[in-house]
Design an enzyme around this catalytic site. Structure first.
Site, PDB file in Angstrom:
ATOM      1  N   LEU A   1       4.398  -1.072   3.045  1.00  0.00           N
ATOM      2  CA  LEU A   1       4.375   0.372   2.837  1.00  0.00           C
ATOM      3  C   LEU A   1       2.990   0.962   3.080  1.00  0.00           C
ATOM      4  O   LEU A   1       2.836   1.953   3.795  1.00  0.00           O
ATOM      5  CB  LEU A   1       4.840   0.692   1.407  1.00  0.00           C
TER       6      LEU A   1
ATOM      7  N   PRO B   1      -3.672   2.567   6.283  1.00  0.00           N
ATOM      8  CA  PRO B   1      -5.058   3.027   6.109  1.00  0.00           C
ATOM      9  C   PRO B   1      -5.158   4.463   5.607  1.00  0.00           C
ATOM     10  O   PRO B   1      -6.058   4.800   4.848  1.00  0.00           O
ATOM     11  CB  PRO B   1      -5.651   2.893   7.515  1.00  0.00           C
ATOM     12  N   SER B   2      -4.219   5.318   6.013  1.00  0.00           N
ATOM     13  CA  SER B   2      -4.288   6.733   5.627  1.00  0.00           C
ATOM     14  C   SER B   2      -3.344   7.087   4.489  1.00  0.00           C
ATOM     15  O   SER B   2      -3.259   8.244   4.080  1.00  0.00           O
ATOM     16  CB  SER B   2      -3.945   7.621   6.833  1.00  0.00           C
TER      17      SER B   2
ATOM     18  N   SER C   1      -1.410   5.729  -2.404  1.00  0.00           N
ATOM     19  CA  SER C   1      -0.469   6.251  -3.391  1.00  0.00           C
ATOM     20  C   SER C   1       0.423   7.333  -2.808  1.00  0.00           C
ATOM     21  O   SER C   1       1.536   7.554  -3.279  1.00  0.00           O
ATOM     22  CB  SER C   1      -1.238   6.802  -4.600  1.00  0.00           C
TER      23      SER C   1
ATOM     24  N   ILE D   1      -1.082  -6.042   2.833  1.00  0.00           N
ATOM     25  CA  ILE D   1       0.296  -6.445   2.578  1.00  0.00           C
ATOM     26  C   ILE D   1       0.320  -7.852   1.981  1.00  0.00           C
ATOM     27  O   ILE D   1      -0.075  -8.823   2.639  1.00  0.00           O
ATOM     28  CB  ILE D   1       1.139  -6.396   3.876  1.00  0.00           C
TER      29      ILE D   1
ATOM     30  N   GLU E   1       1.033  -1.202  -6.583  1.00  0.00           N
ATOM     31  CA  GLU E   1       2.360  -0.717  -6.981  1.00  0.00           C
ATOM     32  C   GLU E   1       2.263   0.605  -7.745  1.00  0.00           C
ATOM     33  O   GLU E   1       2.965   0.845  -8.712  1.00  0.00           O
ATOM     34  CB  GLU E   1       3.125  -1.775  -7.789  1.00  0.00           C
ATOM     35  N   GLY E   2       1.374   1.460  -7.278  1.00  0.00           N
ATOM     36  CA  GLY E   2       1.135   2.751  -7.916  1.00  0.00           C
ATOM     37  C   GLY E   2      -0.073   2.676  -8.823  1.00  0.00           C
ATOM     38  O   GLY E   2      -0.035   2.001  -9.850  1.00  0.00           O
ATOM     39  N   THR E   3      -1.179   3.328  -8.436  1.00  0.00           N
ATOM     40  CA  THR E   3      -2.370   3.283  -9.294  1.00  0.00           C
ATOM     41  C   THR E   3      -2.046   3.928 -10.635  1.00  0.00           C
ATOM     42  O   THR E   3      -1.224   4.842 -10.729  1.00  0.00           O
ATOM     43  CB  THR E   3      -3.555   4.034  -8.659  1.00  0.00           C
TER      44      THR E   3
END
Length: 579
Positions: A143, A146-147, A150, A175, A387-389
Site C-alpha cells: 500500500l 513514497p508520496s 498515512s 513493504i 499500520e496507521g501512525t
C-alpha cells in the site's frame, strides 16, 4: 465506543466480559501452545535473526511445518482454521519471543493475504489460500508509496484496464516481506465511470498480484532500527499484466478493502504486544527479586514497586482490550474499527513504556545486548508508526466518534424545526439531558460490575457523561471546522482511550471475581488502580478540550512551530553569541 461520544454506552457489547470459545476450541488452542513455545526455545534464535538481519531457512521451514503461516485459513484450504481469539493467543507467544520474526508471520497473514480471506471470490480462495497457508508461498501487503503513507488515498501507483487485463505500473516502499513474497495485495489508482453522472474519476482498486505475472521486482532489504529479521523492501511494478479476475473486491473499492484489512488485523497487534510486555515484566521482576543494592533487594524499594505495578496495569489493560475485540469479532460483530484503533494505540505506547522501564530496572545490564531487552526496545519502536501512525489513528478515533455524535445532534436540531411531528425524539432527548445534568440517568455501570468495583464504575460513568456533554459543546462551538482543531481532537481521543481501558478491565476483573479465579483479587487491584489514573486523565483531557488556557497554549505552540519551520530548525541565538 462511538456511543460514548454521545455520553452513552452499549453495555451489552462489553459486559459481561466475552467468552466465545467452546471447550473444544480451547483444548485445540492449548494443544498448539507447547509446540509453538518449543519452537522458540529450541529452533528459533532471536539474537541470530537480529544479528544477521534475516531468518534462516531451517527456522522458516519449521514455522511452515507448525502451520504458523496459515493460522486463520480454513482447514479445507490447508490452514489451522483458528478464529481471531485463538490467533491472538498464539500471537502472544510470538510477541514474547521475537517481534522481528513476528512481523514476517504477521505481514504474511494478518494483512498480506487477509484481503483474500475477507473479500476473495470462491475461485480466488481456492487458488491462493492453499499456496499461502501450506505451500511455502509468502504474501505481502503493498500500500505505502513514497508520496503516500498515512494518506492512503493519495497513492500514485496506477493500473490501466486493457480488455481482460489491467496493466500495473508504479512502486511501493517499506513493504514487509516485499523481497520474498510471491503473492501481493496491491493497491493502485484506476479510472472508474460514475454510473449516475457518466463522469470519469480515479479510484483505488485492490489486486492480487503474482510475481510470476512478470514485471515485478524489488530493491535490497532496508537497513532498519529494529525488526531486522523481517524483510522490508521497495517493490517495483513495470507493465505488470493482471487478469481482471484478480481484482480483490469491487473495482474502485480499494480504499475500503485496505482499511478493512487493517482494521481487521489491528487487534492482533494488541495481543502480540501483550506477550512482549509480559516478557519484559518477567525479566524485570527476576532482576528485582535477585539484585541487591544498599543492603536490600531492589523489589523492596518503593520506586521499583511503582514501576512494576504500573507495568502490570498497562499489560492487563492491553490484554483485556485485545481479547475483548477478538471475541466481539468472533461473535459476528462488524463494528469494531474504533476499538481496534484504540487497542493499537494503547498497546504500542504501553509496550514501549513497559520495555523502557524494564531497562531502567535492570540499570546498566538493561543497556547491554546480553539482556535482550535493548533488542525488544528497537523492535517496538515501529509499532507506533506502521499500520496507521498513532497520530493519525487518534484523529480517526475522534473524528469518527464526532461524526456519529454530530449526526444525532443534527437529527435533534432538525426535529426542533418541526416539533409537533417529532415530540417523541425531543422528549426522549430532553429527559436524558435533564437527568444527566442533575446526576441522574446517564450511564450506569453498577449492575454490570461486582460490588467492590461499583465506586470505580461510577467514576467511569461520570467520565462518559462528561464526554458526551463536551463533544456536544465542541460541535456547537466549532461546527464543521472541528476537523481542523487537532489539539481538541487529541484530547477527545485520549479521553476515549482511557474510558475504554476502564470499561474493559472492569468487565474482565468482574468476570474473574464471579468465576472465583485465583487471580481475582489481583485483577481487581489492577482495575482499581487503572481506574483511578485513567478517570483523572480523562476528565483532565475533557477540561483541556474546552479550556481557554489550553486554547491559548495551542496558539502559542502553533506560532512557535511555524517560526521553526520558516527557519528550517532552531531559531534561538547561541548563549555565547554577542548579537
Amino acid at each position: 465506543m462511538a456511543n460514548i461520544f454521545r455520553g452513552s454506552l452499549m453495555c451489552k457489547h462489553v459486559f459481561p466480559y466475552p467468552d466465545v470459545l467452546t471447550t473444544e476450541q480451547k483444548e485445540f488452542t492449548n494443544s498448539l501452545i507447547n509446540p509453538f513455545e518449543r519452537f522458540f526455545l529450541g529452533v528459533n534464535d532471536a539474537v541470530r535473526n537480529d544479528d544477521n538481519s534475516k531468518i534462516d531457512e531451517n527456522t522458516l521451514t519449521a514455522l511452515w511445518e507448525l502451520g504458523a503461516f496459515g493460522i486463520q485459513v480454513p482447514v479445507d484450504y490447508g490452514g489451522l482454521g483458528l478464529n481471531n481469539t485463538q490467533y491472538g493467543r498464539l500471537c502472544q507467544i510470538v510477541g514474547a519471543n521475537d517481534l522481528g520474526l513476528g512481523i514476517t508471520i504477521g505481514a504474511h497473514q494478518s494483512i498480506g493475504f487477509k484481503g483474500i480471506l475477507l473479500y476473495g471470490t470462491p475461485e480466488q480462495k481456492a487458488k491462493y489460500l492453499p499456496m499461502v497457508s501450506s505451500g511455502k508461498v509468502y504474501a505481502a501487503f503493498a500500500l505505502t508509496e513514497p508520496s503516500s503513507g498515512s494518506d492512503a488515498g493519495s497513492i500514485r501507483c496506477r493500473a490501466v484496464k486493457n480488455n481482460n487485463y489491467y496493466i500495473l505500473n508504479g512502486s511501493k516502499i517499506w513493504i514487509s516481506n516485499g523481497g520474498i513474497a510471491d503473492i501481493m495485495t496491491v493497491f493502485a489508482q484506476t479510472e472508474q465511470v460514475d454510473k449516475k453522472t457518466g463522469q470519469k474519476k480515479d479510484k483505488v482498486t485492490a489486486f492480487i498480484v503474482e510475481r510470476s505475472f512478470g514485471g515485478v521486482s524489488h530493491g535490497p532489504p532496508e537497513k532498519k532500527m529494529g525488526i531486522k529479521a523481517s524483510n522490508t523492501a521497495e517493490v517495483y511494478f513495470e507493465d505488470v499484466k493482471i487478469p481482471i479476475e484478480n481484482v480483490l473486491g469491487k473495482e474502485g473499492d480499494g480504499f475500503k478493502v485496505a482499511m478493512n484489512i487493517l482494521n481487521n488485523g489491528r487487534f492482533g497487534m494488541g495481543a502480540t504486544l501483550s506477550g512482549t510486555m509480559k516478557r519484559c515484566i518477567d525479566i524485570a521482576t527476576a532482576h528485582a527479586n535477585n539484585r541487591a543494592q544498599f543492603g536490600q533487594k531492589l523489589k523492596n524499594y518503593g520506586s521499583i514497586k511503582e514501576k512494576l505495578a504500573q507495568m502490570s496495569i498497562l499489560h492487563y489493560a492491553t490484554e483485556s482490550m485485545a481479547f475483548t475485540i477478538s471475541q466481539i469479532m468472533d461473535s459476528g460483530s462488524q463494528d469494531y474499527h474504533l476499538e481496534a484503533a484504540i487497542s493499537k494505540i494503547y498497546a504500542s505506547e504501553s509496550a514501549w513504556y513497559v520495555c523502557d522501564e524494564a531497562i531502567q530496572i535492570l540499570g546498566g545490564m538493561g543497556f547491554m545486548k546480553e539482556a535482550g531487552v535493548e533488542r525488544i526496545l528497537r523492535d517496538l519502536r515501529i509499532f507506533r508508526i506502521f499500520e496507521g501512525t498513532n497520530d493519525i489513528l487518534r484523529l480517526f478515533v475522534a473524528l469518527t466518534g464526532i461524526q456519529y455524535a454530530g449526526s444525532h445532534l443534527t437529527d435533534l436540531q432538525r426535529a426542533f424545526k418541526n416539533p409537533s411531528a417529532n415530540l417523541g425524539l425531543i422528549f426522549k432527548e430532553a429527559s436524558r439531558r435533564a437527568a444527566s445534568s442533575i446526576g441522574l440517568g446517564g450511564v450506569d455501570l453498577n449492575s454490570h460490575v461486582v460490588a467492590e468495583l461499583k465506586p470505580y464504575a461510577k467514576n467511569t460513568a461520570v467520565c462518559i457523561n462528561v464526554f458526551g456533554q463536551t463533544v456536544e459543546e465542541l460541535l456547537l462551538k466549532y461546527k464543521k471546522n472541528i476537523v481542523n482543531e487537532q489539539f481538541v481532537l487529541n484530547c477527545l481521543a485520549n479521553a476515549a482511550i482511557d474510558i475504554y481501558a476502564m470499561v474493559v478491565t472492569q468487565s474482565r476483573s468482574s468476570r474473574a471475581f464471579s468465576l472465583q479465579l485465583t487471580t481475582a483479587e489481583h485483577e481487581l487491584n489492577l482495575t482499581k488502580a487503572l481506574t483511578i489514573q485513567a478517570s483523572e486523565r480523562a476528565l483532565r483531557n475533557l477540561r483541556n478540550a474546552t479550556s481557554k488556557n489550553s486554547e491559548a497554549l495551542t496558539k502559542k505552540m502553533s506560532s512557535i512551530a511555524q517560526t521553526v519551520c520558516e527557519n528550517n530548525g532552531v531559531v534561538c541565538t547561541g548563549v555565547l553569541d554577542l548579537n
